[in-house]
Design an enzyme around this catalytic site. Sequence first.
Site, PDB file in Angstrom:
ATOM      1  N   HIS A 240     -13.893  26.345  19.322  1.00 52.37           N
ATOM      2  CA  HIS A 240     -13.922  27.799  19.225  1.00 52.37           C
ATOM      3  C   HIS A 240     -14.821  28.300  18.100  1.00 52.37           C
ATOM      4  O   HIS A 240     -14.959  27.683  17.060  1.00 52.37           O
ATOM      5  CB  HIS A 240     -12.508  28.370  19.078  1.00 52.37           C
ATOM      6  CG  HIS A 240     -11.733  27.853  17.906  1.00 52.37           C
ATOM      7  ND1 HIS A 240     -10.409  28.116  17.730  1.00 52.37           N
ATOM      8  CD2 HIS A 240     -12.102  27.091  16.863  1.00 52.37           C
ATOM      9  CE1 HIS A 240      -9.989  27.550  16.626  1.00 52.37           C
ATOM     10  NE2 HIS A 240     -10.997  26.922  16.086  1.00 52.37           N
ATOM     11  N   ASN A 241     -15.480  29.414  18.370  1.00 52.23           N
ATOM     12  CA  ASN A 241     -16.350  30.096  17.405  1.00 52.23           C
ATOM     13  C   ASN A 241     -17.586  29.294  17.008  1.00 52.23           C
ATOM     14  O   ASN A 241     -18.218  29.583  15.993  1.00 52.23           O
ATOM     15  CB  ASN A 241     -15.576  30.492  16.148  1.00 52.23           C
ATOM     16  CG  ASN A 241     -14.552  31.576  16.416  1.00 52.23           C
ATOM     17  OD1 ASN A 241     -13.384  31.271  16.693  1.00 52.23           O
ATOM     18  ND2 ASN A 241     -14.965  32.832  16.366  1.00 52.23           N
TER      19      ASN A 241
END
Length: 350
Positions: A240-241
């Site tokens: 994620h991210n």
Amino acid sequence: MNPIEKSVSELSAHVGGRVFGDGDTMIQRVASLETASEGEIAYVEDEKLFEAAKTSRASCLIVPSHAAVDSPCRIEVPNPKLAFALVAEILHPPKRRDPVVDETVVLAATADVALTAFVGAHVAIGENSSVGVDTQLLAGVSIGDNVVVGNDCTIHPNVVIYDNVTIGDRVILHAGVVIGADGFGYVRDAESHHKFPQIGTVIIEDDVELGANTCVDRAALGRTRIGRGTKLDNMVHVGHNCDIGERVVIAAQTGISGSVTIEDDCVIGGQVGFGDHILVQSGAVIGSKAGVLPGKIVRPGVWWGIPIQPLDEYKRLNAHFGRLPQIRADLKELRERVKKLEDELLPAKD
């Protein structure tokens, strides 16, 4: 059978080459130097194979400019491998299917599918999602709500695209790809793990290709991004991210933890492990099975090992590691000799 046929002159013009021999020779297929026969084109770029190229049965060869390859029909170019790939794109284009929406498709009332799209058996498309012009969704693809899939994409069987994901144009997703699953984020109290919000999005830009069973997690907050022209091999995990730049190449089984930034034009080998919050600067090359510690900045250059280090340093250390058994034996012998000298020179205790 391949229905496409081009003359050597046409292919040469496409790759910016120079023809020697009969430019009217017709080519139907690409093939390897060893197996090529009539109607096929092969390439050679390694000088070690120049002699073998002279006896090839290929109708035409792609060879380096001014190379000593005396083939009856050849195209000379600066980069034979690139020219061969460009020729293959012409002679072996991706399979195109006529526009159709299969009767087994589950299509939300608010979904928007272009009239020229192909939607195969058992595909599901959610609310407010759109599928662009000439895009192909093959069997079993699942698209959630509020998803945008661009033009001329190929989504292979059993790909899952979760809600609120954006896919650009000319994207290829191979079988089993999952985009937008929750990132791996938890906060612990005294008794259990509590899920940190995973409510961000994923953006896949134009001309990206993701290999089979690759997973790209949605951002916790904000976005996970795969930049234009980037290619990921099979079974790559993007946490994620993460922000992966343009024209990045990542080989199979690489695992990328959350909040990693990989800038443009990086090359990542297979089975590389990334800790979180790493910055890989543009132009870095990381070798296979390397390990990158959390928070590290990887600057341009070639890196290898666990933890990663410059390639020259890694080679030196690796050479030393190979000598450790002999060094150990030498050290043992030296200790024995020192002990013997001490016993001979020091006076005996009363």
